[in-house]
Write a protein that holds these residues in place. Structure first.
Motif, PDB file in Angstrom:
ATOM      1  N   PRO A  52     -61.190  94.867 -26.078  1.00 47.81           N
ATOM      2  CA  PRO A  52     -62.199  94.913 -25.031  1.00 47.81           C
ATOM      3  C   PRO A  52     -62.708  96.304 -24.762  1.00 47.81           C
ATOM      4  N   ALA A  53     -61.949  97.314 -25.162  1.00 51.30           N
ATOM      5  CA  ALA A  53     -62.384  98.687 -24.898  1.00 51.30           C
ATOM      6  C   ALA A  53     -62.368  99.467 -26.197  1.00 51.30           C
ATOM      7  N   VAL A 233     -63.383 110.643 -16.746  1.00 49.38           N
ATOM      8  CA  VAL A 233     -63.985 109.344 -17.026  1.00 49.38           C
ATOM      9  C   VAL A 233     -62.964 108.426 -17.687  1.00 49.38           C
ATOM     10  N   LYS A 234     -62.255 108.939 -18.670  1.00 51.38           N
ATOM     11  CA  LYS A 234     -61.262 108.127 -19.381  1.00 51.38           C
ATOM     12  C   LYS A 234     -60.096 107.773 -18.463  1.00 51.38           C
ATOM     13  N   LEU A 235     -59.677 108.697 -17.620  1.00 50.96           N
ATOM     14  CA  LEU A 235     -58.594 108.400 -16.675  1.00 50.96           C
ATOM     15  C   LEU A 235     -59.002 107.299 -15.701  1.00 50.96           C
ATOM     16  N   TYR A 238     -59.601 103.878 -18.392  1.00 47.56           N
ATOM     17  CA  TYR A 238     -58.586 103.427 -19.336  1.00 47.56           C
ATOM     18  C   TYR A 238     -57.293 102.992 -18.630  1.00 47.56           C
ATOM     19  N   THR A 239     -56.457 102.267 -19.364  1.00 45.85           N
ATOM     20  CA  THR A 239     -55.132 101.889 -18.870  1.00 45.85           C
ATOM     21  C   THR A 239     -54.158 103.015 -19.196  1.00 45.85           C
ATOM     22  N   LYS A 240     -53.503 103.536 -18.182  1.00 47.57           N
ATOM     23  CA  LYS A 240     -52.631 104.693 -18.335  1.00 47.57           C
ATOM     24  C   LYS A 240     -51.178 104.265 -18.132  1.00 47.57           C
ATOM     25  N   PHE A 241     -50.284 104.685 -19.039  1.00 44.33           N
ATOM     26  CA  PHE A 241     -48.881 104.301 -18.889  1.00 44.33           C
ATOM     27  C   PHE A 241     -47.948 105.417 -19.341  1.00 44.33           C
TER      28      PHE A 241
END
Length: 414
Positions: A52-53, A233-235, A238-241
């Protein structure tokens, strides 16, 4: 002459205007939907399950042209790095000395998922968020903003633009296998002309090569003054883990892998100074194999002395294998979507892969099994003076508190 200058001025203004349009569009729509169908595009073969991304190399090429050919990292996203032919399997024998010695469990097993998995994640994020806002917990760098973080401190944030994922890796917390997963997702490494599909097939020496991964600290070379904006923008999109571990147990693990095994680099960089400063050895062998044969090894007490010695940080920041997690991943400046723990690795890994919608494509490699945290701590700290244990806890207190690990009271009192 005047016409030439005006023409150049219009070119510059036009380029700036295009860049601003790109940034505004990226902010509003999200990088995952920014796909330029131009001559710069390089079509990819269709995947079984399109992510999806996805951000392809088109964005990088386009920005590079507008910015005047900014130098790219060695292995940018969208461009895959070919490696020498790897052995057919990444299982025992390819994992390197450390994995063989430490006894990985290579059997496959399903990770049970309890009904409270989502609640557990919500609790971990809540604890982290609350203590970052709580003035009763103070530690250096807590109050700074993301813009205040030096570029070199962002080297642990790995970006996968294909799936919209950012992973902050923490050494000694299954980071080798999570890096393998990121390589498979980003398709940043080739084996005989094709991207790796099985994480365990990726040899360890390639996993830790910095050119294999796109990390935030490389953005400056690519985007220049726009790098911080694009990071934000990415932070946001996006999904951060990240994955964490009991801080004291992580220290024990770091000591075991770097000083109980023959590691030439760590012997020269760290063991030799420790043996001279804390074990009173003035003449030491030049190689780790000679030192081991002579019975010259850093003790766990020497290692703790080194961590507590104020001269250590004055000379250089802690090595990443024992640097505090909050200094590696900046959890009070970055709002993580998923906080995994080594103590629940199987369940957390399965849950995260489902969250990323890649669980049908790959599985997290089998985890390493060893003694429980409580037995590790009691055994290893038995010979460490109480005062040292208390100082060590203060040094790592922020990691204990932020990530919900109980204070080891049994180690901090007589």
């Amino acid at each position: 002459m005047t016409k030439t200058r005006l023409f150049r001025l219009w070119l510059v203004l036009g380029s700036v205007f295009m860049i601003l349009l790109i940034i505004v569009y990226w902010d509003n729509v999200g990088t995952a939907h920014f796909y330029l169908h131009t001559s710069l595009s390089r079509p990819r073969p269709p995947e079984p399950q399109p992510s999806p991304a996805r951000v392809t190399s088109d964005m990088d090429d386009f920005l590079d042209k507008l910015l005047g050919g900014v130098t790219k990292p060695n292995a940018p996203p969208g461009k895959r790095t070919a490696r020498p032919p790897a052995p057919a399997s990444g299982r025992p024998g390819l994992g390197g000395q450390e994995e063989s010695v430490r006894g990985y469990d290579w059997s496959s097993r399903a990770a049970p998922q309890g009904p409270d998995a989502d609640a557990r994640q919500a609790e971990r994020r809540s604890v982290l968020r609350d203590f970052c806002a709580n003035t009763s917990l103070a530690f250096p760098t807590k109050e700074r903003s993301f813009d205040d973080i030096p570029n070199y401190e962002l080297n642990h944030l790995i970006v996968d633009d294909r799936h919209g994922v950012i992973y902050c890796y923490v050494p000694k917390v299954a980071c080798t296998n999570w890096k393998r997963v990121m390589i498979v997702l980003s398709e940043s490494l080739l084996d005989r002309g094709a991207p790796y599909r099985d994480p365990l097939d990726i040899p360890r020496e390639y996993v830790h090569n910095s050119s294999t991964h796109l990390t935030f600290n490389k953005f400056w070379r690519r985007y220049g003054r726009f790098s911080r904006h694009l990071m934000k923008v990415k932070l946001k999109k996006y999904t951060k883990f990240l994955f964490v571990r009991d801080p004291f147990v992580r220290l024990i693990s770091a000591f075991r892998s770097k000083f109980e095994l023959e590691n030439e680099e760590f012997y020269r960089r760290f063991a030799v100074p420790m043996l001279r400063a804390y074990a009173n050895h003035s003449s030491l062998p030049t190689s780790v194999s000679e030192a081991f044969r002579a019975g010259l090894r850093v003790s766990f007490a020497n290692f703790i002395q080194y961590l507590l010695d104020p001269r250590t940080e004055r000379l250089a920041p802690f090595n990443e294998h024992w640097r505090q997690v909050h200094r590696l991943c900046h959890p009070c400046q970055i709002e993580y979507d998923f906080v995994g723990k080594l103590e629940t690795l199987d369940q957390d890994a399965a849950q995260l892969l489902r969250l990323l919608k890649v669980d049908q494509r790959l599985h997290f490699p089998p985890s390493y099994r060893n003694r429980t945290a409580s037995s590790w701590e009691e055994d290893w700290f038995a010979q460490i003076p109480l005062a040292w244990r208390q100082q060590l806890y203060k040094l790592y207190e922020a990691d204990f508190v932020l990530f919900g690990y109980p204070k080891p009271e049994n180690l901090l009192r007589d």
